[in-house]
Design an enzyme around this catalytic site. Structure first.
Site, PDB file in Angstrom:
ATOM      1  N   HIS A 208       0.978  -1.142  -0.038  1.00 53.79           N
ATOM      2  CA  HIS A 208       0.138   0.091   0.058  1.00 53.79           C
ATOM      3  C   HIS A 208       0.875   1.241  -0.079  1.00 53.79           C
ATOM      4  O   HIS A 208       2.127   1.048   0.510  1.00 53.79           O
ATOM      5  CB  HIS A 208      -0.922  -0.153   1.415  1.00 53.79           C
ATOM      6  CG  HIS A 208      -1.908   1.114   1.479  1.00 53.79           C
ATOM      7  ND1 HIS A 208      -1.786   2.161   1.721  1.00 53.79           N
ATOM      8  CD2 HIS A 208      -3.351   0.899   1.366  1.00 53.79           C
ATOM      9  CE1 HIS A 208      -2.838   3.018   1.849  1.00 53.79           C
ATOM     10  NE2 HIS A 208      -3.723   2.145   1.482  1.00 53.79           N
TER      11      HIS A 208
ATOM     12  N   ASP B  55       2.884  -4.537   8.037  1.00 51.99           N
ATOM     13  CA  ASP B  55       1.681  -3.805   7.947  1.00 51.99           C
ATOM     14  C   ASP B  55       0.686  -4.915   7.857  1.00 51.99           C
ATOM     15  O   ASP B  55       0.455  -5.707   6.963  1.00 51.99           O
ATOM     16  CB  ASP B  55       1.596  -3.229   6.374  1.00 51.99           C
ATOM     17  CG  ASP B  55       0.360  -2.477   6.033  1.00 51.99           C
ATOM     18  OD1 ASP B  55      -0.615  -2.737   6.786  1.00 51.99           O
ATOM     19  OD2 ASP B  55       0.226  -1.888   5.037  1.00 51.99           O
TER      20      ASP B  55
ATOM     21  N   GLN C 241      -4.566  -5.449   6.807  1.00 47.20           N
ATOM     22  CA  GLN C 241      -5.505  -6.195   6.035  1.00 47.20           C
ATOM     23  C   GLN C 241      -5.608  -7.623   6.821  1.00 47.20           C
ATOM     24  O   GLN C 241      -6.316  -8.489   6.028  1.00 47.20           O
ATOM     25  CB  GLN C 241      -5.214  -6.367   4.498  1.00 47.20           C
ATOM     26  CG  GLN C 241      -5.360  -4.851   3.873  1.00 47.20           C
ATOM     27  CD  GLN C 241      -6.961  -4.405   3.717  1.00 47.20           C
ATOM     28  OE1 GLN C 241      -7.812  -5.237   4.002  1.00 47.20           O
ATOM     29  NE2 GLN C 241      -6.934  -3.162   3.626  1.00 47.20           N
TER      30      GLN C 241
ATOM     31  N   LYS D 215     -10.409  -1.391  10.451  1.00 50.52           N
ATOM     32  CA  LYS D 215     -10.426  -2.518   9.407  1.00 50.52           C
ATOM     33  C   LYS D 215     -10.687  -3.778  10.515  1.00 50.52           C
ATOM     34  O   LYS D 215     -10.614  -4.683   9.958  1.00 50.52           O
ATOM     35  CB  LYS D 215      -9.201  -2.583   9.018  1.00 50.52           C
ATOM     36  CG  LYS D 215      -8.977  -1.246   8.111  1.00 50.52           C
ATOM     37  CD  LYS D 215      -7.988  -1.570   7.108  1.00 50.52           C
ATOM     38  CE  LYS D 215      -7.377  -0.494   6.217  1.00 50.52           C
ATOM     39  NZ  LYS D 215      -8.228   0.214   5.440  1.00 50.52           N
TER      40      LYS D 215
ATOM     41  N   CYS E 126      -4.728   2.535  -3.638  1.00 50.54           N
ATOM     42  CA  CYS E 126      -3.553   2.944  -2.986  1.00 50.54           C
ATOM     43  C   CYS E 126      -2.294   2.194  -3.352  1.00 50.54           C
ATOM     44  O   CYS E 126      -1.405   1.672  -2.211  1.00 50.54           O
ATOM     45  CB  CYS E 126      -3.584   3.347  -1.445  1.00 50.54           C
ATOM     46  SG  CYS E 126      -4.892   4.600  -1.293  1.00 50.54           S
TER      47      CYS E 126
END
Lengths: 136, 414
Positions: free
Chosen positions: B130, B207, B210, B233, B372
């Site tokens: 991202h 990261d 997600q 999220k 993104c």
């Protein structure tokens, strides 16, 4: 036909449909009939930034009348361009400046005008009015 | 799928906890919310926790001697421990609250990065990052003269692990990689990548934006050095997220933002000393209500049993994939064998923007655009896709409604 007539004609055409699908289908079909946009005009200068689709607009002033060519690679935006062309193409700068984009509301297309929709319509209208102001 | 009904997820009961899922759009079409990779919706218990905070104990935290300040401080620090437990971190001091994943990555770039990276050092990212895990490193490249190297992705959307190994040099200091791709759904082999990074003397930052809602995350088991995620999220609010960092690293890192909360002592004459982690990195009044709500969201999600959540979401993904494969001209972008959460696609002769706008008229919320992740999409020769992404409350019927709507939309534009 002046801009008021052109607007009324569009409003009449769109009022024939009582559901959104037919209205959008008509819009999409209008977009498909847009004149071809010359490839050599697809430059960074004519490209409108900030859209999910590619949108180009090119203007030229001839004998005091503004002509626009515009195109998009997306169907709905092409339709919206076709609508704008019916109103703004081939008008004098004074006519353009005197025309309010409020008719989009009557067409049920005003939600596409929101700057947050990022489809370039808002930027395209700004470009049209800006061009008219500079030419006027 | 587990067949024991006692171990099945009661999706109807879960849905009933989300008021927003009862909305109808555009002349009574039920909302089909498939944009969960962008933001998940919020269940009643989280809304209640938010309300309760403001109704009963809203106060600024730390140092207050009154009851409300005490209660708010306790709730905020309890939230930190909930995050610690959620990520299976060893120490509560290893959890820093941030505005979200983006701020967490920027924090590492600006503190650990600026203190440890020198000109010619290398940070390795992947082609599926991202922008929030690309741009902070590019900014460091500009200001410090470091090099950003990119692990390539194959046509299925899987990281090239051989290339990953080959990219290491003695100057590689950090691997910054996503756990799950927001644009493709690919699940990356983080444990393996961490081992390889450590073998080369590099750290690894993950990261997790997600990943956290879809599978159990264990920073200890994965042996990662930094892990970041966002509250919105994971059925919590926006404006809050967390960074996990190994304590020795955090302790050695300089602060980033200066202000209240992050100091030990401030003096004009003798200099200012800083608090210990995590407070060293939390200048100013933090997002207290958001932390309290995030705590509740994590406890709500983990109470559902993660294995069941993962199984259910895989079923939604499989069903969507099967149905979409029968659509003429439709290509699914990202066909990694290990995948979760999202299904990204393009359709010949139909612009993603048109699909997004028209399918909205059917009450279906998906996302279109570059997600993104422009470099990634470019590597597929694309500048946009449509993306449907699933949450625990989505149903097979919603998947059908989405695919049916998609077919009607395609009939309109093609």
């Amino acid at each position: 036909m002046n801009t008021e007539h052109a607007q009324q004609e569009l409003v009449d055409e769109f009022s024939m449909f009582d559901n959104w699908m037919d209205r959008y289908q008509y819009l999409i079909d209008m977009g498909k009939l847009l004149p071809e946009f010359p490839e050599h005009l697809k430059t960074s200068e004519t490209r409108i930034e900030g859209c999910q689709s590619n949108v180009w607009i090119h203007d030229r002033l001839e004998d005091g009348v503004l002509y626009f060519d515009a195109a998009s690679d997306a169907a709905i935006v092409s339709g919206l361009i076709a609508v704008l062309m019916r109103i703004y193409n081939g008008r004098t700068p004074q006519e353009i400046s005197a025309t309010s984009p409020a008719f989009m509301e009557e067409l049920g297309l005003d939600k596409h005008l929101s700057p947050t929709r990022s489809n370039g319509l808002h930027a395209m209208l700004n470009h049209i009015y800006h061009t008219a102001k500079n030419a006027g | 799928m587990m067949m024991d009904s006692a171990l099945m997820l009661d999706v109807d009961a879960i849905r009933a906890q989300f008021p927003i899922l009862g909305r109808e759009l555009h002349d009574g079409k039920p909302l089909v919310y498939l944009d969960n990779a962008a933001t998940t919706q919020t269940p009643e218990p989280v809304l209640e926790a938010w309300n309760d905070y403001f109704r009963r104990y809203n106060a600024n935290i730390h140092r207050g001697l009154h009851t409300l300040a005490d209660e708010a401080t306790a709730a905020f620090e309890q939230a930190r421990d909930t995050v610690r437990e959620f990520l299976n971190a060893a120490r509560v001091e290893e959890i820093i609250f941030t505005r979200g994943t983006t701020e967490a990555i920027n924090l590492v770039a600006n503190t650990w990065g600026r203190a440890n990276l020198r000109e010619g050092d290398e940070v390795m990212i992947s082609a599926m990052e991202h922008h929030s895990n690309i741009v902070p490193w590019q900014m460091l490249a500009t200001s410090l003269g470091i090099t950003v190297k990119v692990i390539p992705v194959d046509q299925r959307g899987v990281l090239d692990m051989q290339a990953y190994q080959a990219l290491f040099t003695e100057r590689t200091r950090l691997v910054a990689v996503t756990h799950v791709s927001n644009a493709l759904g690919t699940i990356n082999p983080i444990r393996e990548m961490a081992d390889i990074a450590h073998d080369h003397g590099a750290l690894i930052l993950v990261d997790g934006a997600q990943a956290v809602a879809h599978a159990r995350v264990d920073v200890t088991e994965m042996d990662v050095d930094f892990y970041a995620f966002s509250g919105h999220k994971i059925y919590g609010p926006t404006g809050i997220g967390a960074l996990y960092g190994r304590y020795e690293l955090l302790d050695a890192m300089p602060p980033w933002q200066g202000g209240g909360e992050m100091i030990s002592r401030v003096s004009f004459d003798d200099g200012t000393t800083f608090a210990a982690p995590p407070h060293k990195f939390e200048a100013g009044t933090p997002a207290i209500a958001e932390a309290v709500a995030l705590d509740r969201a994590i406890r709500w999600l983990t109470s559902l049993h993660f294995d069941l959540v993962s199984d259910w979401e895989q079923r939604l993904l499989t069903h969507a994939t099967e149905r979409m494969q029968s659509i003429d001209g439709l290509s699914i972008i990202g066909q990694a064998p290990e995948k979760c959460g999202v299904i990204s696609f393009v359709v010949e002769g139909a612009h993603s923007q048109d699909i997004g706008l028209l399918i909205d008229q059917f009450g279906v919320a998906i996302r279109t655009g570059h997600h993104c992740a422009q470099p990634l999409l470019r590597s597929f020769g694309l500048d946009a896709t449509c993306r449907a992404s699933f949450g625990v409350y989505n149903t097979l019927e919603e998947v059908d409604a989405f695919v049916d709507a998609l077919e009607r939309v395609l009939a309109m534009v093609r």
